[in-house]
Scaffold this active site. Structure first.
Site, PDB file in Angstrom:
ATOM      1  N   ARG A   1      15.822  67.489  21.408  1.00 57.00           N
ATOM      2  CA  ARG A   1      15.726  67.071  22.805  1.00 57.00           C
ATOM      3  C   ARG A   1      16.981  66.388  23.326  1.00 57.00           C
ATOM      4  O   ARG A   1      17.545  66.791  24.335  1.00 57.00           O
ATOM      5  CB  ARG A   1      14.539  66.119  22.978  1.00 57.00           C
ATOM      6  CG  ARG A   1      14.232  65.776  24.425  1.00 57.00           C
ATOM      7  CD  ARG A   1      13.126  64.741  24.536  1.00 57.00           C
ATOM      8  NE  ARG A   1      11.912  65.153  23.858  1.00 57.00           N
ATOM      9  CZ  ARG A   1      10.822  64.388  23.758  1.00 57.00           C
ATOM     10  NH1 ARG A   1      10.850  63.165  24.257  1.00 57.00           N
ATOM     11  NH2 ARG A   1       9.758  64.817  23.126  1.00 57.00           N
TER      12      ARG A   1
ATOM     13  N   HIS B   1      10.251  76.232  26.713  1.00 55.68           N
ATOM     14  CA  HIS B   1      10.343  74.765  26.704  1.00 55.68           C
ATOM     15  C   HIS B   1       8.982  74.171  27.043  1.00 55.68           C
ATOM     16  O   HIS B   1       8.611  74.069  28.221  1.00 55.68           O
ATOM     17  CB  HIS B   1      11.390  74.304  27.722  1.00 55.68           C
ATOM     18  CG  HIS B   1      11.891  72.909  27.499  1.00 55.68           C
ATOM     19  ND1 HIS B   1      12.560  72.521  26.368  1.00 55.68           N
ATOM     20  CD2 HIS B   1      11.807  71.788  28.279  1.00 55.68           C
ATOM     21  CE1 HIS B   1      12.899  71.250  26.446  1.00 55.68           C
ATOM     22  NE2 HIS B   1      12.443  70.783  27.604  1.00 55.68           N
TER      23      HIS B   1
ATOM     24  N   TYR C   1      11.986  75.309  47.291  1.00 50.18           N
ATOM     25  CA  TYR C   1      12.890  75.496  48.429  1.00 50.18           C
ATOM     26  C   TYR C   1      14.297  75.919  47.999  1.00 50.18           C
ATOM     27  O   TYR C   1      15.070  76.384  48.839  1.00 50.18           O
ATOM     28  CB  TYR C   1      13.005  74.199  49.237  1.00 50.18           C
ATOM     29  CG  TYR C   1      11.700  73.741  49.827  1.00 50.18           C
ATOM     30  CD1 TYR C   1      10.985  74.534  50.722  1.00 50.18           C
ATOM     31  CD2 TYR C   1      11.177  72.497  49.488  1.00 50.18           C
ATOM     32  CE1 TYR C   1       9.790  74.110  51.262  1.00 50.18           C
ATOM     33  CE2 TYR C   1       9.972  72.058  50.024  1.00 50.18           C
ATOM     34  CZ  TYR C   1       9.276  72.869  50.903  1.00 50.18           C
ATOM     35  OH  TYR C   1       8.093  72.440  51.434  1.00 50.18           O
TER      36      TYR C   1
END
Length: 825
Positions: free
Chosen positions: A36, A82, A126
């Protein structure tokens, strides 16, 4: 009667809580470290970055393809590779798209992806994204078995364990992350410099870190700015850890009428929120901690950063900039930690090791890619060899196929007749009839010839490491020429820590020192405002047994050197001296300096500059045993709070005087027994601080030096005073110039009437001198009434003493005249 039925006892094995917690915590820690928080040294990517780029590659959203919704990419990342929240994946994509976070962005974003002011990016529904052009250098050759693939979180798909990156992404884009018990903070670098360093390392594997620093000059941040000093860079490159100082890039603009100045901030330190920076400056102005700024405007736009700080009339911009460096994030520290995953273990690396691991990664990729291409070429050659056999025996092959009952019989016949493999036989059966034309037959033969040459080339690469390194070098050169650019971050020489004088405007001060060792400073304008004439104005109230003995006009940024009798020198800036009322004595010098027991100040020298270019100025020190030492002024330019050794003192000796020489002065020494010597300063060579000096005058066993003067003109006169209250004033010209080290000549004739000599002063007609007796009696004399007499005379009575009284000290009285002030200003 009840029948009690006992439940069967189950036996559970004992578990040690300590061992279980230890094992679980270590598993968790390693999961965070490896899976990570830390980047791999080979491709410079954390798992989430690697998975995001791989998902985009699988979606086919390359730099020359249309944008796709970020939500589509995030969905693939978290659904396939993931197993974490969509926020983590989207934040990763956002950061890789920010040109102020990444030196070479890995995501081409369309829409609102945040700003330097800390504005949040738009929601992923968006925004749109695709890979950048440089990404192809990271994922290229991924389909040629160049890296290992591992199962994803649910074993349904495979993902690359590392990218076959051609670019040194760990350095050019940097990385930051906090794992369990460790953290990494790698700054971005310039691609051109890093590639040049890699090429140089290929040419010279024994290159040193010091040599690499001359190629990779330091971090290169996407937001530009300035790195102050190279020591932190050198330490980080050598050890893997270091701290550098970042500054914003500023310049000064003047108003149209030239009456005001404005500070313009055009580049901020890396990862600095610009809006918070402006807010911090505004708060300091509001709290009146910075009083020089009249207005703050943020004029930043798409063209770049521009924050304008308008200053009040008459304010000095450089002083305000230093105040901002001290009190705002306009200057900040950046801690470098080169921590990365190496062979599934976290390691702190120096710059050379990082480059070595990347070159090793490229070697492995080239070997695996070449082996893959060789296998594919050999397979193709095998097929072409079969087709070539068929074409050379075309009629027989056609007859054999026509005479077979089915394809299997035809395949078996071809294998047995022409000694072919099953694959070759099948390729002959699958061959289209159009390939039997003349041109196609020639093309097959040509392809077979070319593939054999390619096989030889690939085998030569695998057999020769030099060829592999040349391929790597050629790839690096191509990448540098394609993506290389100029540095954005400037690196300047180390600047000293911002000291208080950097925040203080220069101002002329009058510094007074009293006979008993009190010192103070006052603005020179305070004296001028009195408008006194004649002897000047009173700078200190007359206090019994004390008076002003020295007065200096100096800037607040000038330095005072305090030489002690023990041979040490202390530094104090003028602004560090106590400021007291005009008639106050000030503060005792012993309370300003860290003096040892019995140590006292022997001389005070004001210095305005320690310029190395001015080699003519030096400091002459004189001891009571007649030793003299001359040391260049620039030797005293680096202060220590606790002082430095200025002269090595012999047992029983001590410094009695120190003066600044200008290159053509003469030195006058006077002993207690009345012997004097005058010699040119050139008779004493320049010596280091720790030297003990040379003999200035040869003294008798019971004699010591009581006076040491620097003579700048033969028109001056010297006043000599003895302990019985006698003295004389003699022109300097009466004392002929000699070589140092001799016994000298009589300065005043010692006799039972005169007693021992107390001291000597260089005086003028309008000077006043004070004689002090051991009883505390003081007399103040105007020297205008004391006529000049010869060198060999015994002098005249200067003070009437009672029986048993002795003169123990003499000093001139300092005062400020109006003409002197005007001349100084």
């Amino acid at each position: 009667m009840t029948n009690d039925i006992e439940a069967p006892k189950e036996k559970f094995p004992g578990i040690s809580i300590e061992k279980e917690l230890k094992k679980s915590y270590l598993d968790y820690a390693m999961s965070v470290i490896i899976g990570r928080a830390l980047p791999d040294v080979r491709d410079g990517l954390k798992p989430v970055h690697r998975r995001a780029l791989f998902a985009m590659r699988e979606l086919g959203v390359f730099y020359n393809r249309p944008y796709v919704k970020s939500a589509r990419i995030v969905g693939d990342v978290i659904g396939k590779y993931h197993p974490h929240g969509d926020t983590a994946a989207y934040d990763t994509i956002v950061r890789m798209a920010q040109d102020f976070s990444m030196r070479y962005p890995l995501v081409d974003g369309q829409g609102n992806f945040g700003s330097l002011d800390g504005d949040s990016p738009a929601a992923m529904r968006y925004t749109e994204a695709r890979m950048t052009r440089i990404d192809r250098e990271i994922v290229d050759d991924l389909d040629k078995e160049t890296v290992d693939f591992v199962p994803n979180y649910d074993n349904s798909l495979n993902e690359p364990a590392v990218m076959p990156s051609k670019i040194p992404n760990l350095l050019i884009n940097g990385s930051s992350g906090i794992a369990v018990g460790m953290a990494t903070n790698i700054p971005p670098h310039n691609l051109t410099e890093v590639i040049n360093g890699l090429i140089e390392m290929i040419d010279d594997p024994n290159i040193t870190v010091h040599q690499l620093i001359s190629i990779i000059s330091g971090p290169d941040f996407p937001t530009g700015g300035i790195i102050c000093g190279r020591a932190g860079i050198r330490e980080a490159y050598e050890t893997g850890r270091g701290i550098i100082t970042l500054r914003a890039l500023t310049h000064i603009e003047k108003s149209k009428d030239g009456s005001r100045e404005s500070i313009i901030i055009t580049e901020t330190p890396y990862q600095q929120n610009k809006a918070l920076l402006v807010e911090k400056i505004a708060q300091l102005v509001k709290d009146k901690r910075i009083s020089s700024i009249s207005e703050i405007r943020d004029e930043s736009d798409r063209q770049g950063t521009r924050v304008v700080l308008d200053l009040k009339r008459g304010e000095v911009a450089e002083i305000v900039v230093n105040q901002l460096y001290k009190m705002t994030p306009l200057q900040r520290s950046f801690g470098i930690i080169f921590l990365a995953i190496v062979n599934n273990k976290p390691e702190i690396l120096n710059i050379k090791q990082i480059l070595e691991y990347f070159i090793l990664h490229r070697k492995v990729v080239i070997y695996r890619r070449t082996a893959f291409e060789l296998r594919k070429a050999e397979e193709k050659a095998h097929l072409l060899e079969g087709l070539n056999i068929a074409i050379n025996n075309l009629d027989e092959v056609v007859a054999l196929i026509k005479g077979s009952k089915n394809p299997a019989e035809a395949k078996t016949g071809l294998i047995s007749r022409f000694d072919l493999s099953e694959i070759q036989a099948q390729s002959i059966l699958d061959m289209r009839l159009q390939r039997l034309t003349g041109l196609e037959r020639d093309k097959i033969a040509e392809d077979y010839k070319n593939i054999l040459q390619e096989i030889d080339h690939l085998r030569a690469i695998l057999a020769d490491e030099h060829k592999v390194m040349q391929i790597i070098k050629d790839e690096f050169t191509e990448i540098r020429d394609t993506y290389g650019d100029e540095r954005r971050t400037q690196i300047i020489d180390a600047v000293d820590e911002l000291l208080p004088e950097d925040l203080i405007a220069p101002e002329d001060m009058a510094v007074t020192v009293t006979h008993t060792g009190y010192i103070k400073r006052n603005p020179l304008s305070l004296y001028r405002s009195q408008r006194r004439g004649g002897k000047g104005i009173k700078g200190v109230n007359n206090i019994e047994e004390d008076f002003v003995s020295d007065l200096y006009v100096a800037s607040t940024l000038d330095t005072f050197l305090f030489f002690t009798n023990y041979g040490k020198v202390f530094w104090r800036k003028v602004y560090q001296l106590p400021q007291a009322g005009r008639t106050a004595r000030g503060k005792a010098i012993v309370n300003l300096l860290e003096l040892a027991e019995g140590e006292k100040v022997a001389a005070i020298l004001p210095v305005s500059s320690f310029d190395d270019d001015d080699k003519s100025k030096s400091i002459m020190m004189v001891t009571k045993f007649g030793r003299v030492k001359k040391t260049s002024l620039h030797e005293f330019k680096k202060p220590l709070r606790k002082g430095k050794r200025a002269l090595t003192i012999n047992d029983g000796d001590e410094i009695i005087a120190a003066s600044i020489l200008n290159g053509d002065d003469t030195v006058f020494l006077l002993s207690k027994k009345g012997m004097s010597i005058r010699f040119h300063e050139s008779d004493v060579r320049i010596m280091g601080r720790m030297a003990a000096g040379v003999r200035g005058i040869r003294l008798r066993n019971d004699d010591i030096i009581v006076g040491a003067l620097v003579i700048t003109s033969d028109e001056d006169s010297i006043l000599i005073v003895t302990e019985n209250g006698y003295g004389k004033r003699t022109p300097v010209s009466e004392y002929r110039q000699q070589k140092r080290g001799g016994r000298g000549v009589f300065g005043i004739k010692q006799s039972e009437r005169n007693g021992d000599v107390v001291g000597a002063q260089q005086v003028f007609d309008n000077d006043e001198v004070i004689l002090i007796a051991d009883s505390g009696k003081m007399i103040r004399m105007d020297l205008g009434n004391l006529r000049l007499i010869g060198r060999t005379t015994q002098g005249v009575k200067l003070i009437n003493l009672e029986e048993g009284e002795k003169v123990v000290a003499m000093d001139t009285v300092a005062f400020v005249e109006e003409d002197d002030i005007i001349e100084e200003e």
